[in-house]
Design an enzyme around this catalytic site. Sequence first.
Site, PDB file in Angstrom:
ATOM      1  CD  GLU A 113      -2.919  -1.088   2.254  1.00  0.00           C
ATOM      2  OE1 GLU A 113      -2.743  -0.441   3.176  1.00  0.00           O
ATOM      3  OE2 GLU A 113      -3.729  -2.099   2.278  1.00  0.00           O
ATOM      4  CG  HIS A 228      -8.565   5.952   1.974  1.00  0.00           C
ATOM      5  ND1 HIS A 228      -8.624   5.811   0.794  1.00  0.00           N
ATOM      6  CD2 HIS A 228      -8.048   5.005   2.768  1.00  0.00           C
ATOM      7  CE1 HIS A 228      -8.217   4.576   0.533  1.00  0.00           C
ATOM      8  NE2 HIS A 228      -7.693   4.163   1.757  1.00  0.00           N
ATOM      9  NE  ARG A 268      -4.328   5.446   3.578  1.00  0.00           N
ATOM     10  CZ  ARG A 268      -4.884   4.425   4.162  1.00  0.00           C
ATOM     11  NH1 ARG A 268      -5.250   4.993   5.642  1.00  0.00           N
ATOM     12  NH2 ARG A 268      -4.944   3.093   4.053  1.00  0.00           N
ATOM     13  CG  HIS A 327      -9.452   6.527   6.039  1.00  0.00           C
ATOM     14  ND1 HIS A 327     -10.609   5.793   5.961  1.00  0.00           N
ATOM     15  CD2 HIS A 327      -8.534   5.773   6.492  1.00  0.00           C
ATOM     16  CE1 HIS A 327     -10.025   4.520   6.150  1.00  0.00           C
ATOM     17  NE2 HIS A 327      -8.864   4.736   6.372  1.00  0.00           N
ATOM     18  NE  ARG A 362      -4.238   5.186   9.974  1.00  0.00           N
ATOM     19  CZ  ARG A 362      -4.549   4.182   9.204  1.00  0.00           C
ATOM     20  NH1 ARG A 362      -3.826   3.131   8.662  1.00  0.00           N
ATOM     21  NH2 ARG A 362      -5.827   4.272   8.602  1.00  0.00           N
TER      22      ARG A 362
HETATM   23  C1  SIN Z   1      -7.493   0.743   2.976  1.00  0.00           C
HETATM   24  O1  SIN Z   1      -7.704  -0.473   2.691  1.00  0.00           O
HETATM   25  O2  SIN Z   1      -7.208   1.865   2.104  1.00  0.00           O
HETATM   26  C2  SIN Z   1      -7.692   1.326   4.341  1.00  0.00           C
HETATM   27  C3  SIN Z   1      -6.699   0.569   5.365  1.00  0.00           C
HETATM   28  C4  SIN Z   1      -6.271   1.593   6.244  1.00  0.00           C
HETATM   29  O3  SIN Z   1      -6.818   2.536   6.663  1.00  0.00           O
HETATM   30  O4  SIN Z   1      -5.043   1.703   6.777  1.00  0.00           O
END
Ligand code: SIN
Length: 529
Positions: A113, A228, A268, A327, A362
């Site tokens: 991610e 997010h 993010r 988020h 975060r």
């Molecule tokens: C996501 O799946 O994009 C959210 C997971 C997160 O907030 O760390």
Amino acid sequence: MLDLLVIGSGVSGLSAAVRAASVHRLSVGVVTKGVMHQSATRWAQGGVAAVLGDDPDSTDLHLADTLAAGVGLCDVDAVRTLVDEGPDRVTELIRMGALFDRDADGDYSKAREGGHSRARILHAGGAATGFEIERALVVAAHDTASMLLEHAFVVDLIVRDGRCAGVEVIDADGARSEIRAKHVLLAAGGAGQLFAVTTNPLVATGDGIAMALRAGVAVADVEFTQFHPTALHHPSMPRPLLSEALRGHGAVLRNTAGERFVDELQPRDVVSRAMMAEMLSADVDHLFLDATMLEDFPVRFPTITRNLSEIGLDPASDLLPIAPAAHYTCGGVLTDLRGATSLPGLWASGEVACSGVHGANRLASNSLLEGMVFGPRAVEALADVEEGLDGATDGPEATGAMRSLLAPTTGRIGGRPLVAPPPIASEPGAIAEPGEVRAAIQQTMTRGAGVLRTAESLDVAARRLDELAAVMPIDDDGLAWHEVRNLLTVGRAAVAAAASRTESRGCHTRDDHEARSDDWLVRQVVGGR
Ligand code: SIN
């Protein structure tokens, strides 16, 4: 009297409750304003970042990625604790019955991610990780806790003789009572409902942070709300999330001209800011996630496939409309490395807390991990106190994030006191509908203190929130009003902190102070002195 009362039933609260009851044989109660499984944890998609076993990845790299995402405000000791202890907590969850996805060879399958230099995100049910973790923990909590109280709203902390002695609750019939406990663990989640567009469930009204502020407990970093980038642009609320794991899997962002405009695997804050710039320049309210090239979409992401098909979208052929949504609350109740707050007897963990692991932004998939590491740490510390271990204390120690409160000038990350807005003190009997006031708070926060802020937008927001505070009927004991009061309490503190921080850092972006400043390598602390 209970040994431990846990407020909140997400990953942090339930991991703590299960450990306290099953390992330390403490009498434990869990109180939640909804039903047990109705927490933000349940909605978490992507997964849990953790370096398991003899992976070529390392906890040092996980640490480095977390520090980079937090843009200078992470507490290094707290992050070290997170990445080192996380793998054992994940293994315990697996032993408890949580099923994580495996690849064809039977190894745990790992996703990448934004902000992660390696694929290290464990996931369950494709992108239903929170659901699976919550399922396993609710079963374990039912087997171990002495008291599980649903539909009970915690109004405030009881503070006697300088320590937390329990809480005041309103039950489903509207009756008030006290629950006394030797220790209280706040694990009540964040405040995503402060904003008009959010991925958070309706219950995420900042109750834990608000009650801490009212009790004068130290709270920090509340200007940092993470947005997010890829929430589905759709009228339903909370906004369905299109997990960041999609981008880790190869999906890309496109602007209105169909062009890519940002490295999708940046943290993010960077991606959300790039999206806002595109949206403002094209004067549109959404952009697109292109996942048409992902051949195994329905197999890898079955729940997202189902959600999309319910609204007539096919990821194989449609560009998916997206916009940033509130988020995650990065700040919260300031804790040391053991989860102790500035009030003896009160502990905090998970999204409600500011343990220092997130700093100004975060890292993806560190939130479930934080919950499962720091909830149990608080239990170990309070169990030491109960077992009379030499030197064990339930007051704050000068470690971790707590340094910023206890030693503002000498800590690695100093603290700067921030004066909290005055308590809400409207006229008894003032009238307005709670739903209207809640919507007005959300609009105000989104316009004035959203992804982009300026001194002017924050000033307008502060004045509007003060006006809204003046129409609050303080004598109304209804749940909806208590939630509004909590949103206002947290929102006013967040706006004050955002107005004071005259720089841009992580998920706090000031259009009028675009640069990052070393003078602001401090965290702002409200209360606690
Ligand atoms: C996501 O799946 O994009 C959210 C997971 C997160 O907030 O760390």
